[in-house]
Motif scaffolding. Structure first.
Motif, PDB file in Angstrom:
ATOM      1  N   PRO A 180       0.861  -1.177  -0.027  1.00  0.00           N
ATOM      2  CA  PRO A 180       0.048   0.033  -0.070  1.00  0.00           C
ATOM      3  C   PRO A 180       0.899   1.111  -0.116  1.00  0.00           C
ATOM      4  N   LEU A 181       2.090   1.192   0.743  1.00  0.00           N
ATOM      5  CA  LEU A 181       2.829   2.374   0.672  1.00  0.00           C
ATOM      6  C   LEU A 181       3.425   2.686  -0.719  1.00  0.00           C
ATOM      7  N   THR A 182       3.637   1.589  -1.429  1.00  0.00           N
ATOM      8  CA  THR A 182       4.333   2.040  -2.797  1.00  0.00           C
ATOM      9  C   THR A 182       3.114   2.351  -3.635  1.00  0.00           C
ATOM     10  N   GLY A 183       1.953   2.072  -3.314  1.00  0.00           N
ATOM     11  CA  GLY A 183       0.930   2.756  -4.009  1.00  0.00           C
ATOM     12  C   GLY A 183       0.513   4.189  -3.649  1.00  0.00           C
ATOM     13  N   ALA A 184       0.764   4.517  -2.453  1.00  0.00           N
ATOM     14  CA  ALA A 184       0.999   5.906  -2.187  1.00  0.00           C
ATOM     15  C   ALA A 184       1.917   6.879  -2.859  1.00  0.00           C
ATOM     16  N   VAL A 185       3.166   6.178  -2.876  1.00  0.00           N
ATOM     17  CA  VAL A 185       4.101   7.044  -3.261  1.00  0.00           C
ATOM     18  C   VAL A 185       3.980   7.173  -4.882  1.00  0.00           C
ATOM     19  N   VAL A 223       2.585  14.983   2.945  1.00  0.00           N
ATOM     20  CA  VAL A 223       3.629  15.931   2.278  1.00  0.00           C
ATOM     21  C   VAL A 223       2.923  16.273   0.774  1.00  0.00           C
ATOM     22  N   THR A 224       2.027  15.317   0.275  1.00  0.00           N
ATOM     23  CA  THR A 224       1.245  15.817  -0.864  1.00  0.00           C
ATOM     24  C   THR A 224       0.418  17.066  -0.832  1.00  0.00           C
ATOM     25  N   GLN A 367       8.287  22.311 -10.422  1.00  0.00           N
ATOM     26  CA  GLN A 367       7.729  21.242 -10.026  1.00  0.00           C
ATOM     27  C   GLN A 367       8.407  19.926  -9.698  1.00  0.00           C
ATOM     28  N   GLY A 368       9.036  19.741 -10.804  1.00  0.00           N
ATOM     29  CA  GLY A 368      10.070  18.462 -10.512  1.00  0.00           C
ATOM     30  C   GLY A 368      10.978  18.279  -9.254  1.00  0.00           C
ATOM     31  N   ARG A 369      11.316  19.441  -9.025  1.00  0.00           N
ATOM     32  CA  ARG A 369      12.154  19.758  -7.694  1.00  0.00           C
ATOM     33  C   ARG A 369      11.414  19.423  -6.558  1.00  0.00           C
ATOM     34  N   LEU A 370      10.136  19.920  -6.359  1.00  0.00           N
ATOM     35  CA  LEU A 370       9.158  19.886  -5.238  1.00  0.00           C
ATOM     36  C   LEU A 370       8.761  18.338  -5.214  1.00  0.00           C
ATOM     37  N   LEU A 371       8.597  17.728  -6.270  1.00  0.00           N
ATOM     38  CA  LEU A 371       8.368  16.359  -6.200  1.00  0.00           C
ATOM     39  C   LEU A 371       9.473  15.434  -5.941  1.00  0.00           C
ATOM     40  N   SER A 411       6.336  25.480 -16.481  1.00  0.00           N
ATOM     41  CA  SER A 411       6.242  25.341 -15.015  1.00  0.00           C
ATOM     42  C   SER A 411       6.701  26.419 -14.028  1.00  0.00           C
ATOM     43  N   VAL A 412       5.698  27.084 -13.640  1.00  0.00           N
ATOM     44  CA  VAL A 412       6.162  28.131 -12.408  1.00  0.00           C
ATOM     45  C   VAL A 412       5.871  27.656 -11.243  1.00  0.00           C
ATOM     46  N   SER A 413       4.819  26.853 -11.134  1.00  0.00           N
ATOM     47  CA  SER A 413       4.161  26.703  -9.762  1.00  0.00           C
ATOM     48  C   SER A 413       4.256  25.543  -8.681  1.00  0.00           C
ATOM     49  N   GLY A 414       5.686  24.789  -8.913  1.00  0.00           N
ATOM     50  CA  GLY A 414       5.681  23.563  -8.015  1.00  0.00           C
ATOM     51  C   GLY A 414       4.612  22.753  -8.447  1.00  0.00           C
ATOM     52  N   PHE A 415       3.616  22.427  -7.576  1.00  0.00           N
ATOM     53  CA  PHE A 415       2.604  21.565  -7.691  1.00  0.00           C
ATOM     54  C   PHE A 415       1.401  21.906  -7.859  1.00  0.00           C
TER      55      PHE A 415
END
Length: 428
Positions: A180-185, A223-224, A367-371, A411-415
């Motif tokens: 399940p934690l893999t699913g969450a990530v 975190v999300t 966005q990619g860096r925040l991810l 991409s200027v907004s992170g997430f």
């Protein structure tokens, strides 16, 4: 040697197939069909994920297409990663035996090899990869919802090679993942590959947020949410400072997303598919164990601290921790890799992984860096990368998809694209 471009196209096609395979073929599925992937016995080649073989084949075609020297020189950080990981493998084999090789071979090495290939994937190849991953994420999310409703896994869950059935009140879906934690990530990754527009966008976002809830990963969800809020705030500040009229539209979109998210969460909990998460929103024994696992360092002798611990000895050291603190498994991969490689070998691993992460960081926008930061934080709190796992491979694939030139410009907004009305990171 054949011309570069045709072989390069074959390499990219194989890499895309491998990413899809690693997304949807789990340890549970391999065990279910009789492959001793995580169970005792069986030959060593069967302990390697089929996707890893495809990635290695893709890398071979990549070398044939561009040449070994040109491949390495083109990406010095990836070259450092490759050299460091091969050195880790040699060191582990020499000092602690074969038991500690498999995680390096099946979790970390293929992620870097995939990066080599996808770095020259081209816009068309990355678009196909993006679509394939979106389809895989949607399929897993729908399966997770079906499992949560039925309170039963569609693919049996195994602990090693033994079927495992969690208590009904502790049930969490696994879909086509191994845990399940893999699913969450993985669902965290999916929220960065949102379709660019149209009716698919809000449906995709809603589906992934509900899936994130039913997988029951508390850290992943927290975190999300923080990442999404941060992305909206960053974008809002930028629009306000530039006096962009879209700031009002962003505020309305964020408010609508919040209301939709709160409503979806309430419906999920009310329907029972998010009950496990709702019942564990506090510091429980599971969270306490994540702190107690660091007592392992006190159990290591001088030789083990310096040069690493063989796998069988490491398993034996868990017995007193389990009796004293309830620690059944080391869930922090940094701690596990240090215990496995020791102070002499761990720097090789750290340098190699850091090189790959820096490579991803440099190719990514906000966005990619925040991810990247968010996923690294989450996987450091669970047993995600300290075992055979496909998470790192899919993280690299996701970040490469986000590093396309048009993605960088937009991409200027992170997430910020995690809310329904925010601009798309890239077209689907």
């Amino acid at each position: 040697m054949m011309n570069g471009p045709p072989l390069a196209s074959v390499a990219v096609a194989l890499a895309i197939m491998a990413a899809g395979l690693e997304l949807c073929v789990s340890a549970n599925l391999l065990t279910f069909i009789g492959v001793p992937y995580v169970s005792d016995g069986g030959s060593f080649p069967l302990k390697i994920h089929p996707g890893t073989y495809l990635i290695c084949l893709a890398f071979l075609f990549h070398l044939l297409a561009w040449g070994p020297w040109a491949t390495l020189v083109a990406d010095p950080l990836l070259m450092v990663f490759l050299v460091a990981m091969l050195a880790c493998l040699a060191y582990a084999l020499l000092m602690t035996g074969e038991g500690n090789l498999i995680v390096l071979l099946d979790t970390f090495l293929p992620a870097g090899l995939l990066a080599f290939v996808l770095a020259r994937g081209g816009a068309g190849g990355l678009r196909r990869l993006r679509h394939l991953m979106q389809i895989g994420f949607c399929a897993n999310a729908l399966l997770a919802l079906a499992e949560a409703s039925a309170q039963a896994t569609l693919i049996p869950l195994y602990l090693n090679d033994r079927p495992y059935k969690a208590a009904e009140e502790e049930f969490r879906p696994t879909a086509l993942y191994d845990h399940p934690l893999t699913g969450a990530v993985m669902t965290m990754l999916s929220l960065s590959l949102v379709p660019g527009g149209g009716w698919q966008r809000p449906i995709y976002i809603a589906l992934m947020w509900v899936a994130l809830i039913v997988f029951g990963g508390r850290t992943a969800l927290a975190v999300t949410v923080l990442a999404a809020v941060s992305g909206v705030v960053l974008r809002g500040v930028r629009l306000v400072l530039t006096r962009d009229s879209r700031a009002v539209r962003l505020l309305i979109a964020a408010a609508a997303a919040f209301l939709l998210g709160a409503t979806g969460a309430a419906v999920a909990v009310g329907a029972g598919i998010g009950s496990r998460l709702a019942g564990h929103l506090y510091w429980d024994e599971s969270a306490q164990v994540r702190l107690a696992q660091w007592q392992l360092l006190g159990e290591l002798n001088g030789w083990q601290l310096l040069f690493g611990t063989p796998r069988d000895d490491l398993i034996a050291l868990l017995t007193p921790l389990w009796l004293g603190s309830g620690v059944e498994v080391i869930e922090n991969f940094w701690l596990l890799m240090f215990a496995s490689l020791g102070a002499a070998g761990f720097p090789l691993f750290a340098v190699g992984l850091a090189s790959l992460l820096i490579w991803c960081w440099r190719r990514s926008g906000q966005q990619g860096r925040l991810l990247l930061f968010s996923v690294l934080l989450v996987v450091s709190t669970s047993n995600s990368l300290g075992r055979k796992s496909t998470i790192l491979v899919e993280l690299v694939a996701t970040l490469v998809c986000l590093s396309r030139p048009q993605a960088k410009r937009r991409s200027v907004s992170g997430f910020g694209n995690w809310v329904p009305a925010a601009p798309a990171i890239a077209s689907s």
